[in-house]
Design a protein around this motif. Structure first.
Motif, mmCIF file in Angstrom:
data_model
loop_
_atom_site.group_PDB
_atom_site.id
_atom_site.type_symbol
_atom_site.label_atom_id
_atom_site.label_comp_id
_atom_site.label_asym_id
_atom_site.label_seq_id
_atom_site.Cartn_x
_atom_site.Cartn_y
_atom_site.Cartn_z
ATOM 1 N N LEU A 115 1.045 -0.721 0.169
ATOM 2 C CA LEU A 115 0.249 0.504 -0.016
ATOM 3 C C LEU A 115 1.315 1.372 0.193
ATOM 4 C CD1 LEU A 115 -2.776 1.369 -0.206
ATOM 5 C CD2 LEU A 115 -2.650 0.615 2.076
ATOM 6 N N ASP A 116 1.853 1.577 0.396
ATOM 7 C CA ASP A 116 2.838 2.581 0.541
ATOM 8 C C ASP A 116 3.153 2.560 -0.895
ATOM 9 O OD1 ASP A 116 2.186 2.960 3.377
ATOM 10 O OD2 ASP A 116 4.197 1.771 3.768
ATOM 11 N N GLU A 117 3.728 1.892 -1.280
ATOM 12 C CA GLU A 117 4.178 1.440 -2.249
ATOM 13 C C GLU A 117 3.524 2.246 -3.677
ATOM 14 O OE1 GLU A 117 7.051 -0.987 -5.902
ATOM 15 O OE2 GLU A 117 6.321 -1.830 -4.010
ATOM 16 N N VAL A 118 2.507 1.565 -3.417
ATOM 17 C CA VAL A 118 1.251 2.280 -4.716
ATOM 18 C C VAL A 118 0.459 3.724 -4.362
ATOM 19 C CG1 VAL A 118 -1.614 2.889 -4.041
ATOM 20 C CG2 VAL A 118 -0.787 0.100 -4.950
ATOM 21 N N ILE A 119 1.210 4.455 -2.819
ATOM 22 C CA ILE A 119 0.535 5.591 -2.922
ATOM 23 C C ILE A 119 2.043 6.508 -2.944
ATOM 24 C CG2 ILE A 119 0.512 7.511 -1.061
ATOM 25 C CD1 ILE A 119 -1.467 5.205 0.627
ATOM 26 N N GLY A 120 3.093 5.691 -3.080
ATOM 27 C CA GLY A 120 4.309 6.297 -3.772
ATOM 28 C C GLY A 120 4.179 7.001 -4.774
ATOM 29 N N LEU A 121 3.771 5.632 -5.640
ATOM 30 C CA LEU A 121 4.179 5.293 -6.999
ATOM 31 C C LEU A 121 2.842 6.632 -7.567
ATOM 32 C CD1 LEU A 121 4.366 1.876 -7.782
ATOM 33 C CD2 LEU A 121 5.670 3.846 -8.710
ATOM 34 N N LYS A 122 1.746 7.174 -7.386
ATOM 35 C CA LYS A 122 0.775 8.219 -7.612
ATOM 36 C C LYS A 122 1.107 9.018 -6.981
ATOM 37 C CE LYS A 122 -1.976 6.157 -9.408
ATOM 38 N NZ LYS A 122 -2.782 5.278 -10.991
ATOM 39 N N GLU A 123 1.971 9.071 -6.029
ATOM 40 C CA GLU A 123 2.292 10.967 -5.014
ATOM 41 C C GLU A 123 3.076 11.486 -6.384
ATOM 42 O OE1 GLU A 123 1.618 10.235 -0.928
ATOM 43 O OE2 GLU A 123 3.550 10.037 -1.482
ATOM 44 N N LEU A 124 3.768 10.496 -7.017
ATOM 45 C CA LEU A 124 5.141 10.840 -7.705
ATOM 46 C C LEU A 124 4.637 11.376 -9.238
ATOM 47 C CD1 LEU A 124 7.819 11.543 -8.029
ATOM 48 C CD2 LEU A 124 8.227 8.675 -9.451
ATOM 49 N N ALA A 125 2.998 10.215 -9.889
ATOM 50 C CA ALA A 125 2.430 10.783 -11.031
ATOM 51 C C ALA A 125 2.140 11.811 -10.758
ATOM 52 C CB ALA A 125 1.950 9.375 -10.983
ATOM 53 N N ILE A 126 0.434 12.651 -9.870
ATOM 54 C CA ILE A 126 0.132 12.791 -9.350
ATOM 55 C C ILE A 126 1.283 15.029 -9.698
ATOM 56 C CG2 ILE A 126 -1.698 14.491 -8.215
ATOM 57 C CD1 ILE A 126 -2.586 11.751 -7.904
ATOM 58 N N ALA A 127 2.329 14.450 -9.034
ATOM 59 C CA ALA A 127 3.549 16.049 -8.133
ATOM 60 C C ALA A 127 3.343 16.298 -10.382
ATOM 61 C CB ALA A 127 3.906 15.083 -7.713
ATOM 62 N N HIS A 128 3.563 15.213 -11.178
ATOM 63 C CA HIS A 128 4.154 15.337 -12.487
ATOM 64 C C HIS A 128 3.343 15.400 -13.315
ATOM 65 C CE1 HIS A 128 7.781 14.674 -9.487
ATOM 66 N NE2 HIS A 128 8.111 15.830 -9.888
ATOM 67 N N ILE A 129 2.541 15.433 -13.411
ATOM 68 C CA ILE A 129 2.078 14.501 -14.647
ATOM 69 C C ILE A 129 0.340 16.622 -15.357
ATOM 70 C CG2 ILE A 129 -0.954 15.584 -14.018
ATOM 71 C CD1 ILE A 129 0.850 12.352 -16.748
ATOM 72 N N ILE A 130 1.179 16.603 -16.502
ATOM 73 C CA ILE A 130 1.371 17.823 -16.821
ATOM 74 C C ILE A 130 -0.961 18.195 -16.735
ATOM 75 C CG2 ILE A 130 2.612 18.224 -19.729
ATOM 76 C CD1 ILE A 130 0.478 16.450 -20.995
ATOM 77 N N PRO A 131 -1.201 19.205 -16.838
ATOM 78 C CA PRO A 131 -2.273 19.897 -16.732
ATOM 79 C C PRO A 131 -3.300 19.351 -17.978
ATOM 80 C CG PRO A 131 -0.751 21.642 -16.121
ATOM 81 C CD PRO A 131 0.128 20.566 -16.781
ATOM 82 N N GLN A 132 -3.040 19.466 -18.637
ATOM 83 C CA GLN A 132 -4.096 18.758 -20.004
ATOM 84 C C GLN A 132 -4.092 17.283 -20.214
ATOM 85 O OE1 GLN A 132 -0.430 20.558 -20.145
ATOM 86 N NE2 GLN A 132 -0.889 22.104 -22.174
ATOM 87 N N GLU A 133 -3.704 16.670 -18.979
ATOM 88 C CA GLU A 133 -3.860 15.145 -18.793
ATOM 89 C C GLU A 133 -4.864 15.818 -17.552
ATOM 90 O OE1 GLU A 133 -3.359 12.611 -20.508
ATOM 91 O OE2 GLU A 133 -1.826 13.382 -21.685
#
Length: 475
Positions: free
Chosen positions: A150-168
């Motif tokens: 669960l910690d790894e899932v949260i870490g991956l999602k936090e990383l992705a959301i922090a860097h995803i471009i606004p158009q997405e």
């Protein structure tokens, strides 16, 4: 099906058979590998023969370990594609067999794939890989309940959301909702309020202008705020929850499919607020919300029967808390359930039993208020009890609600006995009380009282000593 069988035989011959799975020519046969996979899975979808799924996984595994890496054009991108496909097939077999080894292998394959170390430069394939790895990790977490997944899932999602471009935005919306859900799951596991705060902050950001209103996000935020209240008993979170629900209902289209669930969420917040404060204003608003929703229709084929029962029970709550000035609430509730019950009976709707219990409770309150004789509400309640017994076949699941239902039934029979001294009614009351006690755990606050009541009624039934019964119901 015969054509698929022939295609499978042909592609098997082209690719070679046995563990070597060697090419028959020096030409590229990777496309034939994909064609064989599709043919095997097409047959598997029809016949559900696990052997076809097993063979598909085996040929991918052997191919990746033998002839595919030897092809001159087999670059890292193509390798990633085949590894990802093999992981998907292992996920599919895990769904079928629940063999955790397949899930472990799928996760291992995905972790070996290369993800761009700079999230700001992620491509669509990178986000797809993150999503698939997250899905596999969550599947394993639900089986093994290991905190590290669960910690790894949260870490991956936090990383992705922090860097995803606004158009997405659609991808961000889905990922943020999932991340908020993961935070809440971790809170339920570990009780760290910081996880609720993270979920609330994330969902609030999704509702900030100029982003479009997303009703599922509204409902998820309301649930998080309600849980924060449960954990802290701070009414400020309930007030925010209620304000968000009110605003969403005002701006929502009349035929929005989320109107019902949002109405129920707002109603629940109002009921919780009333329990926490005992302010009648919250009950009044809860009643108004449900009345407004039910103006459209009362159809047992959809969920409106649940809202009708909720309205009836809330009217009863207002009567019990603020009677006798709200006797009209009982009359409205009774009329509502009188209208609903026959419609549910026509289809043997599963909500019927859930409606009968509050109906009897409300009728019993009305019976005690009524001074006319004969008491029509009493006769209606007796008839409803008999009908309820027929529907259940005399068998009730051992739950606290059913224990309460049987107690109310016993009380109604005792009331009937007090009007006509009919011995059969006190007999029936004794049976109901005894069944109610049998469903209660011994640490239930009502257990001792109900046990004494059942024993005293039983003594009366055995001796017909009316003086014993009178002691139960002093003037």
């Amino acid at each position: 099906m015969a054509d698929i069988d022939k295609a499978i035989i042909l592609f098997r011959w082209i690719l070679g058979q046995g563990p070597q799975l060697k090419l028959r020519t020096g030409l590229d046969r990777s496309e034939d590998l994909v064609h064989l996979e599709r043919a095997l899975l097409a047959r598997y979808d029809v016949l559900a023969n696990k052997a076809d799924l097993d063979e598909t996984i085996e040929i991918y595994d052997v191919a990746l370990k033998t002839f595919l890496p030897s092809l001159p054009f087999f670059n890292s991108e193509l390798q990633s594609m085949f590894w990802s496909r093999l992981a998907e097939l292992l996920d599919r077999r895990f769904d079928l067999t629940k063999d955790i080894r397949d899930l472990n292998q799928a996760i291992l394959y995905r972790k070996t794939l290369s993800i761009n170390p700079n999230p700001a430069q992620w491509s669509e394939s990178d986000t797809d890989l993150v999503d698939s790895l997250v899905a596999s990790l969550l599947s394993r977490y639900h089986v093994l309940h290991e905190a590290v997944d669960l910690d790894e899932v949260i870490g991956l999602k936090e990383l992705a959301i922090a860097h995803i471009i606004p158009q997405e935005f659609p991808w961000t919306l889905c990922s943020s909702q999932l991340l908020a859900l993961n935070y809440m799951t971790r809170f339920e596991d570990r009780g760290n309020l910081a996880d609720i705060d993270r979920a609330i902050h994330l969902l609030r950001d999704l509702l900030e202008p100029p982003l479009p209103l997303q009703t599922p996000v509204v409902m998820q935020l309301i649930d998080c705020l309600d849980q924060k209240y449960d954990a802290t008993l701070d009414l400020v979170y309930l007030e925010e929850s209620s304000n968000i629900g009110r605003q969403a209902l005002k701006t929502m289209a009349e035929d929005d499919c989320y109107r019902g669930p949002l109405t129920h969420a707002l109603f629940s917040s109002m009921k919780i607020s009333y329990i926490g404060t005992r302010k009648i204003s919250y009950l009044n608003e809860a009643i108004d919300i449900l009345r407004d929703f039910l103006k459209r229709s009362l159809d047992p084929q959809n969920e409106s029967s649940v809202y009708a029962v909720n309205l009836a029970t809330t009217l009863n709550t207002r009567y019990e808390g603020f009677s006798p000035g709200y006797i009209r609430d009982l009359d409205e509730a009774i009329e509502l359930l009188r209208t609903l019950t026959p419609r549910l009976k026509e289809k043997l709707h599963p909500d019927l039993c859930d409606a009968i219990f509050p109906f009897l409770q409300i009728l019993y309150n009305r019976i005690k208020y009524e001074t006319k004789t004969p008491n029509a509400y009493l006769e209606e309640a007796i008839s409803l009890i008999e009908e309820s017994d027929r529907l259940h076949g005399g068998n009730y699941a051992k739950t606290h609600d059913h224990a309460d239902l049987l107690r109310v039934q016993g009380d109604i029979y005792i009331h009937k006995f007090s009007t006509d001294m009919g011995y059969s009614h006190v007999q029936k009351a004794g049976v109901k009380y005894a069944e109610s006690v049998s469903m209660m755990p011994e640490d239930d606050p009502d257990y001792t009282r109900m046990q004494e009541l059942a024993e005293l009624v039983s003594q009366y039934v055995a001796s017909r000593a009316s003086r014993q019964l009178n002691s139960l119901f002093p003037e």
